[in-house]
Design an enzyme around this catalytic site. Structure first.
Site, PDB file in Angstrom:
ATOM      1  CG  PHE A 126      -2.096  -0.993   1.087  1.00  0.00           C
ATOM      2  CD1 PHE A 126      -3.363  -0.598   0.692  1.00  0.00           C
ATOM      3  CD2 PHE A 126      -1.793  -2.380   1.382  1.00  0.00           C
ATOM      4  CE1 PHE A 126      -4.219  -1.558   0.657  1.00  0.00           C
ATOM      5  CE2 PHE A 126      -2.519  -3.490   1.191  1.00  0.00           C
ATOM      6  CZ  PHE A 126      -4.114  -2.688   0.979  1.00  0.00           C
ATOM      7  CB  ALA A 127       2.271   3.427  -2.105  1.00  0.00           C
TER       8      ALA A 127
ATOM      9  CE1 TYR B  86       3.342   7.282   5.305  1.00  0.00           C
ATOM     10  CE2 TYR B  86       4.278   4.895   5.535  1.00  0.00           C
ATOM     11  CZ  TYR B  86       3.954   6.084   6.321  1.00  0.00           C
ATOM     12  OH  TYR B  86       4.287   6.173   7.570  1.00  0.00           O
TER      13      TYR B  86
ATOM     14  CG  ASP C 141       4.512  -1.872   6.806  1.00  0.00           C
ATOM     15  OD1 ASP C 141       3.420  -2.319   6.720  1.00  0.00           O
ATOM     16  OD2 ASP C 141       4.903  -1.223   7.920  1.00  0.00           O
TER      17      ASP C 141
ATOM     18  CB  THR D  93       2.444  -3.989  22.371  1.00  0.00           C
ATOM     19  OG1 THR D  93       2.946  -4.673  21.231  1.00  0.00           O
ATOM     20  CG2 THR D  93       3.628  -3.458  23.312  1.00  0.00           C
TER      21      THR D  93
ATOM     22  CD  GLU E 245       2.375  -5.070  14.969  1.00  0.00           C
ATOM     23  OE1 GLU E 245       3.343  -5.257  14.012  1.00  0.00           O
ATOM     24  OE2 GLU E 245       2.442  -4.386  16.010  1.00  0.00           O
TER      25      GLU E 245
ATOM     26  CG  ASP F 127      13.959  -0.212  12.752  1.00  0.00           C
ATOM     27  OD1 ASP F 127      14.914   0.512  12.547  1.00  0.00           O
ATOM     28  OD2 ASP F 127      12.914   0.400  12.829  1.00  0.00           O
TER      29      ASP F 127
HETATM   30  C1  5GW Z   1       0.460   7.601   7.765  1.00  0.00           C
HETATM   31  C2  5GW Z   1       0.713   8.276   8.963  1.00  0.00           C
HETATM   32  C3  5GW Z   1       0.827   7.469   9.930  1.00  0.00           C
HETATM   33  C4  5GW Z   1       0.971   6.109   9.870  1.00  0.00           C
HETATM   34  C5  5GW Z   1       0.934   5.395   8.511  1.00  0.00           C
HETATM   35  C6  5GW Z   1       0.729   6.305   7.685  1.00  0.00           C
HETATM   36  C7  5GW Z   1       0.387   5.592   6.040  1.00  0.00           C
HETATM   37  C8  5GW Z   1       0.614   4.120   5.939  1.00  0.00           C
HETATM   38  C9  5GW Z   1       0.243   6.401   5.041  1.00  0.00           C
HETATM   39  O1  5GW Z   1      -0.022   7.531   5.164  1.00  0.00           O
HETATM   40  N1  5GW Z   1       0.086   5.709   3.787  1.00  0.00           N
HETATM   41  C10 5GW Z   1       0.343   4.319   3.658  1.00  0.00           C
HETATM   42  O2  5GW Z   1       0.547   4.003   2.592  1.00  0.00           O
HETATM   43  N2  5GW Z   1       0.746   3.519   4.725  1.00  0.00           N
HETATM   44  C11 5GW Z   1       0.679   2.231   4.675  1.00  0.00           C
HETATM   45  O3  5GW Z   1       0.628   1.439   5.820  1.00  0.00           O
HETATM   46  C12 5GW Z   1       2.076   1.887   4.073  1.00  0.00           C
HETATM   47  O4  5GW Z   1       2.105   0.547   3.197  1.00  0.00           O
HETATM   48  C13 5GW Z   1       3.058   1.601   5.276  1.00  0.00           C
HETATM   49  O5  5GW Z   1       4.154   0.716   5.221  1.00  0.00           O
HETATM   50  C14 5GW Z   1       1.984   0.844   6.243  1.00  0.00           C
HETATM   51  C15 5GW Z   1       2.213   0.873   7.821  1.00  0.00           C
HETATM   52  O6  5GW Z   1       2.386   2.163   8.290  1.00  0.00           O
HETATM   53  P1  5GW Z   1       3.939   2.645   8.688  1.00  0.00           P
HETATM   54  O7  5GW Z   1       4.887   1.771   7.782  1.00  0.00           O
HETATM   55  O8  5GW Z   1       3.878   4.020   8.744  1.00  0.00           O
HETATM   56  O9  5GW Z   1       4.042   1.852  10.238  1.00  0.00           O
HETATM   57  P2  5GW Z   1       5.223   1.412  10.887  1.00  0.00           P
HETATM   58  O10 5GW Z   1       4.707   0.773  12.051  1.00  0.00           O
HETATM   59  O11 5GW Z   1       5.921   0.484  10.115  1.00  0.00           O
HETATM   60  O12 5GW Z   1       5.926   2.751  11.257  1.00  0.00           O
HETATM   61 MN    MN Z   2       6.408   0.343   8.166  1.00  0.00          MN
END
Ligand code: 5GW
Ligand code: MN
Length: 347
Positions: A116-117, A121, A206, A240, A298, A321
């Protein structure tokens, strides 16, 4: 040519002869190491070129003279490689990629990688796709399913044969929690609509990530999850999980096997449908009850895996990470988080 003439000629070409012998030696050494006494590619010296990886990932190789599995000498004794329900945990050194590639090539498997983008993103797509072309399921059939609200911002990346990008336009959600959680719904919807016709396995990840080492068919199984890099050494009371009984994602203290990461799971199309559909329904029930699980999708994934045990589990090699350093048990970092500027990317 007399013997003396021959020796004279050789003397003149002493230098060339030496180089020839030396090159043959190096070649032999490399060959020995490919074959190896090790299951996979952890080469002890500098044959470790990119070329080496291509060689290892050549799925057409019909090699039968690989090293024998040694009943009395397990390849890894420093980590758990099998769950109590007999699902393998995939660490470097535990699998032979030649054997697996042959098995999966025989079945001509097709793999879908969903990502997802949404909103900003999309900036992660370029590196994600470029590195996937180097390391993800090389030699197999791959469909990249890119779900985005900005189809125009999907970069054009050159793909190898048998691989294609499918851009699926989806809506965005105002709350980031919804952006993350709705992934379950989208995957289940598109599974019914098209994935089921187009691929055998789905891998759901992700996008804020890059591939940095081999990720291949060793991960494939009916249903698989990945050990979260922050929790793989911890006791279950520190996980968690969602702890409020009012949520569908509730897991009591004293329960739970592992803490799985939301950023890497998959399985057969059928099994991923069941997982994503059930998680989506649980998320909607929570919503109706005005409760949202602590770690969103999650938390629900962890609840699902408590009741439906994964048939394979990926070690944190598959979701690392670098801010966590590099512990000794981690021989490879295959899929690594790209550091993000939170203020810029998430506003
Ligand atoms: C935006 C703000 C906060 C958290 C997530 C987003 C977000 C996530 C976004 O604006 N657009 C988006 O495509 N995503 C999708 O959700 C991406 O594929 C992203 O990899 C996934 C999970 O969010 P992450 O990667 O920010 O979460 P963490 O826990 O890996 O930091
Ligand atoms: Mn991520």
């Amino acid at each position: 040519m007399s013997k003396q003439q021959w020796i004279n000629a050789l003397r003149k070409r002493k230098y060339q002869a030496f180089i020839l012998v030396f090159l043959s030696f190096v070649l032999l050494l490399c060959w020995y190491n490919y074959d190896g006494n090790s299951w996979t590619s952890s080469l002890p010296f500098s044959c470790k070129l990119n070329y080496d990886l291509n060689f290892l990932q050549d799925v057409r190789l019909q090699r039968k003279n690989y090293s024998q599995p040694d009943t009395m000498n397990p390849p890894r004794t420093d980590v758990l490689v099998m769950t109590p329900w007999l699902a393998p945990i995939i660490w470097d050194g535990t699998f032979n990629i030649y054997i697996l590639n042959q098995q999966f090539k025989q079945r001509d498997v097709r793999i879908g990688l969903t990502v997802f983008a949404i909103k900003k993103y999309v900036v992660f797509l370029q590196l994600f796709l470029e590195t996937a072309e180097k390391f993800f399921m090389i030699g197999h059939k791959v469909n990249y399913y890119i779900m985005t609200d900005r189809p125009k911002d999907v970069p054009n990346v050159t793909l190898a044969e048998g691989r294609r990008v499918v851009v699926l336009k989806i809506q965005s959600y105002a709350r980031w929690q919804d952006v993350c959680m709705r992934r379950m719904e989208m995957i289940s919807l598109f599974t019914k609509e098209r994935f089921i016709q187009e691929v055998d396995y789905l891998v759901c990840v992700d996008v804020d990530m890059r591939f940095s080492d081999h990720v291949g068919v060793e991960i494939l199984s009916d249903i698989f999850g990945t050990l979260h890099p922050r929790f793989y050494r911890r006791q279950r009371q520190h996980f968690t999980y969602e702890r409020r009984p009012a949520s569908q994602a509730y897991i009591a203290f004293g329960e739970g096997d592992f803490y799985y990461a939301g950023g890497f799971f998959g399985g057969t199309v059928d099994e991923v449908y069941k997982l994503t559909n059930q998680c989506h329904n649980a998320i909607m029930t929570d919503k109706a009850n005005s409760i949202e699980a602590l770690w969103h999708d999650e938390s629900h994934l962890n609840k699902y895996f408590l009741n439906h045990k994964p048939t394979k589990i990926l070690s944190p090699e598959y979701l690392w990470d670098n801010s966590l350093g590099v512990p000794e048990v981690l021989r490879k970092r295959r899929f690594v988080a790209v550091p993000k500027n939170y203020a810029q990317i998430r506003n």
